[in-house]
Design an enzyme around this catalytic site. Structure first.
Site, PDB file in Angstrom:
ATOM      1  N   ASP A 138      35.508  37.260  36.285  1.00 37.97           N
ATOM      2  CA  ASP A 138      35.377  37.741  34.896  1.00 37.97           C
ATOM      3  C   ASP A 138      35.333  36.607  33.870  1.00 37.97           C
ATOM      4  O   ASP A 138      34.917  36.825  32.737  1.00 37.97           O
ATOM      5  CB  ASP A 138      36.559  38.660  34.541  1.00 37.97           C
ATOM      6  CG  ASP A 138      36.754  39.779  35.545  1.00 37.97           C
ATOM      7  OD1 ASP A 138      35.756  40.208  36.156  1.00 37.97           O
ATOM      8  OD2 ASP A 138      37.905  40.217  35.729  1.00 37.97           O
ATOM      9  N   GLY A 195      42.150  40.315  42.343  1.00 37.23           N
ATOM     10  CA  GLY A 195      40.888  40.556  43.059  1.00 37.23           C
ATOM     11  C   GLY A 195      40.353  39.253  43.630  1.00 37.23           C
ATOM     12  O   GLY A 195      40.500  38.203  43.017  1.00 37.23           O
TER      13      GLY A 195
HETATM   14  O1  F6P Z   1      39.081  41.035  37.930  1.00 41.54           O
HETATM   15  C1  F6P Z   1      38.072  41.115  38.894  1.00 41.54           C
HETATM   16  C2  F6P Z   1      37.537  42.510  38.991  1.00 41.54           C
HETATM   17  O2  F6P Z   1      36.473  42.519  39.921  1.00 41.54           O
HETATM   18  C3  F6P Z   1      37.100  43.121  37.663  1.00 41.54           C
HETATM   19  O3  F6P Z   1      35.844  42.649  37.243  1.00 41.54           O
HETATM   20  C4  F6P Z   1      37.141  44.592  37.987  1.00 41.54           C
HETATM   21  O4  F6P Z   1      37.346  45.372  36.837  1.00 41.54           O
HETATM   22  C5  F6P Z   1      38.318  44.699  38.923  1.00 41.54           C
HETATM   23  O5  F6P Z   1      38.531  43.403  39.468  1.00 41.54           O
HETATM   24  C6  F6P Z   1      38.086  45.675  40.046  1.00 41.54           C
HETATM   25  O6  F6P Z   1      39.257  45.797  40.772  1.00 41.54           O
HETATM   26  P1  F6P Z   1      39.317  46.503  42.202  1.00 41.54           P
HETATM   27  O7  F6P Z   1      38.961  45.460  43.230  1.00 41.54           O
HETATM   28  O8  F6P Z   1      40.709  46.938  42.336  1.00 41.54           O
HETATM   29  O9  F6P Z   1      38.332  47.629  42.217  1.00 41.54           O
END
Ligand code: F6P
Length: 370
Positions: A151, A18
């Site tokens: 995170d 992410g």
């Molecule tokens: O690891 C970063 C993060 O934003 C987490 O906090 C969250 O659970 C996840 O990525 C969300 O992922 P996506 O962008 O696939 O919804």
């Protein structure tokens, strides 16, 4: 950790997982530091897709990273290289002759293909990206990792860049929600990201003086949160702010998940509304849920995240120049140092329950739902 004496002339940079505010600052610092050493730089598109599925990129899966290309990007959110948190090269969905698609570890091939183009790789990402970096390094590629994630759950570094920006934004949102909660005598339940760690919820929740903070490290009991809300009602504070980490779960219960899209198993989500439903039923109050979600990942990095990202980018290049690889740069205040990639990927960094930040919350009467 590995070292190699061959001179470096060309490096690749990738951004995986992410996005987090500060990615572009790392790219700029790494590129400028590398160019100043006479090295060339290329960026890999969308994690490693630019190498593994080059047909997806008519303009090329590798982008030359020149001084012009990285000018004016330090303050920009996102990543100029693109990123993905799907299709890990450790389990890359690969079509088989019988028409089925099965996950295949393609890191050996990836290391070889990257190694044909460059002398070393700077891999910027979270735990998944560091696991891939570790595999690439075991396959003989010179790799330095750079820890990124809002995170803050990566072991081996005190901070990851992106986290402070997420906390600053969440804190501002909580401040704003106070006034509307108070005006309506409501309970506002605010769900924040953070995966299986409660760093964002704990930090923003305490900074914004929330009334209850629910984090994955402390399974919660809603009756305890309801008691806190009732206590506040009794003293005339008829509103409450409850911060819920997306990975929080009730005592004896499970994480709240939503189905993942192809290439992903599952995602966390929905615990905020479940907590709100429970509190509505037990307190009889008006309860509203706000999910901050991806807002926490967007926007310009706060100055300390920019600075950390720039320090990490420059340190990654210095690390390669000093012939070290198979490591991740890491903040070990006051210095940026590096740790072996296997240390960085050994376990998730959870909030320590005995840390003084949690104690600060408890001393201030904040409920952690236990
Ligand atoms: O690891 C970063 C993060 O934003 C987490 O906090 C969250 O659970 C996840 O990525 C969300 O992922 P996506 O962008 O696939 O919804």
């Amino acid at each position: 950790m590995a070292t190699s004496g061959n001179p470096i002339r060309r490096i690749a940079i990738s951004t995986g997982g992410g996005d987090a505010p500060g990615l572009n600052a790392v790219i700029r610092a790494a590129v400028v530091s590398a160019l100043n050493r006479g090295w060339e730089c290329v960026g890999i598109r969308d994690g490693y897709d630019g190498v593994l599925t080059p047909e997806r990129f008519p303009e090329g899966g590798l982008i030359p990273l020149t001084a012009d290309r990285v000018r004016g990007i330090t303050h920009l959110g996102g990543t100029i290289l693109g990123t993905t948190n799907k299709n890990s090269p450790l389990a890359f969905p690969t079509p088989q002759p019988d028409g089925s698609v099965v996950p295949v570890d393609r890191t050996a091939e990836l290391a070889e293909r990257i190694g044909e183009n460059v002398d070393a790789l700077i891999a910027i990402g979270g735990d998944g990206s560091m696991e891939i970096a570790h595999a690439l390094s075991r396959h003989g590629l010179r790799v330095v990792g750079v820890p990124k994630t809002i995170d803050n759950d990566l072991d081996g570094t005190v901070l990851t860049f992106g986290f402070l920006t997420a906390v600053a934004f969440a804190t501002e949102c909580l401040d704003r929600l106070h006034s509307t909660a108070e005006a309506h005598d409501r309970v506002m339940v605010v769900e924040v990201m953070g995966r299986y760690a409660g760093w964002i919820a704990m930090s923003a929740g305490i900074a914004a003086t929330a009334d209850a903070i629910l984090i994955p490290e402390i399974p919660f009991d809603l009756t305890s949160v309801a008691r806190k809300i009732a206590e506040r009602d009794r003293i005339g504070r008829r509103f409450s702010i409850v911060v819920v980490a997306e990975g929080a779960y009730p005592k004896g219960g499970e994480h709240s998940l939503v189905p993942g899209e192809p290439g992903r198993i599952e995602r966390l989500g929905g615990i905020g509304e479940k907590v709100a439903e429970g509190l509505r039923a037990t307190t009889g109050k008006d309860v509203r849920t706000v999910v901050l979600g991806h807002l926490l990942r967007g926007g310009t990095p706060v100055p300390m995240d920019r600075l950390l990202a720039l320090r990490f980018g420059a340190a990654a290049v210095r690390t390669l120049a000093e012939n070290h690889c198979g490591v991740m740069v890491a903040l070990d205040p006051p210095e940026v140092k590096y740790v072996p990639l296997d240390v960085a990927t050994r376990r998730m960094k959870a909030v320590p329950l005995d840390c003084d930040t949690i104690q600060t919350g408890r001393d201030m009467g904040i409920s952690f739902g236990d």
